[in-house]
Design a protein around this motif. Structure first.
Motif, mmCIF file in Angstrom:
data_model
loop_
_atom_site.group_PDB
_atom_site.id
_atom_site.type_symbol
_atom_site.label_atom_id
_atom_site.label_comp_id
_atom_site.label_asym_id
_atom_site.label_seq_id
_atom_site.Cartn_x
_atom_site.Cartn_y
_atom_site.Cartn_z
ATOM 1 N N LEU A 194 -11.136 -1.018 0.592
ATOM 2 C CA LEU A 194 -11.101 0.094 -0.357
ATOM 3 C C LEU A 194 -12.064 1.187 0.108
ATOM 4 C CD1 LEU A 194 -11.091 -2.015 -3.646
ATOM 5 C CD2 LEU A 194 -9.132 -1.041 -2.434
ATOM 6 N N THR B 93 -6.976 4.406 -3.566
ATOM 7 C CA THR B 93 -6.067 3.437 -2.953
ATOM 8 C C THR B 93 -5.023 3.046 -3.982
ATOM 9 O OG1 THR B 93 -7.836 2.558 -1.536
ATOM 10 C CG2 THR B 93 -5.863 1.206 -1.804
ATOM 11 N N SER C 175 0.323 9.118 -3.063
ATOM 12 C CA SER C 175 -0.488 8.791 -4.242
ATOM 13 C C SER C 175 -0.545 9.938 -5.242
ATOM 14 C CB SER C 175 -1.915 8.439 -3.801
ATOM 15 O OG SER C 175 -2.480 9.516 -3.084
ATOM 16 N N LYS D 264 -11.106 4.338 0.993
ATOM 17 C CA LYS D 264 -10.674 5.675 0.608
ATOM 18 C C LYS D 264 -11.109 5.975 -0.826
ATOM 19 C CE LYS D 264 -6.517 5.546 3.509
ATOM 20 N NZ LYS D 264 -5.032 5.663 3.506
ATOM 21 N N ILE E 126 0.845 -1.196 0.000
ATOM 22 C CA ILE E 126 0.000 0.000 0.000
ATOM 23 C C ILE E 126 0.876 1.240 0.000
ATOM 24 C CG2 ILE E 126 -1.837 1.243 1.189
ATOM 25 C CD1 ILE E 126 -2.679 -1.391 2.432
#
Length: 285
Positions: free
Chosen positions: A216, A221, A115, A218, A111
């Motif tokens: 999931l 992701t 991002s 958010k 993860i």
């Protein structure tokens, strides 16, 4: 006692107990951790154990040594670090990690918190979709909204339209007008109820992290390893969408065996996402 867990494409190949002071990693037979692969140098890297600390050093290898996706020359190893040598990976584990530690290790491995690149990729995917819609209109002439420039035509005929509508109104029968007004008065506009965003998760199906899950929850992701392969999954009211962000080694990420591109693809329940050799099932609800 620290351990090294060697894997390739998510499949565990060997495990080494770090009970010596020095461990060499490379392609030649005289290495403590031998990786027989052309992408690995003869003597690729070295781990030195001093009391309770372990240090990794690159031995001027051709393709470099990476820790958690970053190129290093020297690095103080910590529990959960992922060492990449060629196409192989080695997880550094301190002691007998319990279930929660393993879950945290998976989160650190797969993860990605940063991002920014994923957000840019998603924006590009949405732009590509918009361009596709515009091209479809150019080819078929079908579009729900008038194309740019159409408003000039609308304005030029506005006066004629108003005159025509006024004439039609005058000609209407009085009773029909009364009925229409009554209907307008009694009509209650229906307010659409917002559709809640769906709930989804991905579950690892193979390799040393098999069974691990990622919620999931958010809006965005990001999964994968920087410098290798990265995908982004966005959560919207109409469903979940996946897009390829980065692919620098091996086959591209895929869904049900179909390669992903920089155009967003909607995920369906039970889809299988494959990333750096790790298969993950997508599930709704």
């Amino acid at each position: 006692m620290a351990r090294l867990i060697l894997s390739l494409g998510g499949q565990v190949m060997a495990e080494y107990n770090m009970n010596k002071e020095r461990y060499t990693i490379g392609r030649l037979p005289d290495n403590d951790v031998r990786i027989d692969n052309p992408a690995v140098s003869g003597h690729h890297s070295l781990i030195i154990n001093i009391l309770s600390d372990s240090f990794l050093e690159d031995l001027n290898s051709t393709n470099g040594t990476y820790v958690n996706g970053k190129l290093i020359k020297k690095h103080a190893l910590q529990h959960g670090d992922v060492i990449t040598v060629g196409h192989h990976q080695m997880r550094f584990v301190e002691g007998a990690a319990d279930e929660e530690s393993t879950k945290d290790e998976f989160a650190r491995t797969m993860i990605i918190d940063n991002s920014q690149a994923a957000a840019q990729a998603v924006a590009q995917a949405e732009q590509a979709t918009a361009v596709g819609t515009a091209r479809q209109f150019a080819a078929t002439g079908k579009q729900t909204r008038p194309p740019v420039g159409a408003m000039d035509t609308v304005r030029s005929g506005a006066a004629e339209t108003i005159k025509s509508d006024a004439a039609k109104t005058v000609k209407k029968d009085a009773s029909e007008t009364i009925k229409s007004e009554a209907a307008k008065t009694l009509k209650v506009d229906s307010v659409p109820v917002p559709t809640p965003a769906p709930i989804g998760k991905v579950q690892v199906l193979n390799g040393s992290f098999a069974g691990r899950e990622v919620d999931l929850s958010k809006a965005l992701t990001t999964l994968g390893q920087p410098g290798v392969q990265v995908v982004a999954i966005t959560r919207r009211n109409e469903g979940f969408f996946i897009v390829a962000v980065e692919n620098k080694k091996g086959d591209p990420p895929s869904v049900n065996g179909e390669p992903l591109s920089q155009k967003a693809r909607k995920l369906a329940d039970n889809d299988v996402v494959e990333l750096i050799g790790i298969k993950m099932g997508f599930f709704l609800g």
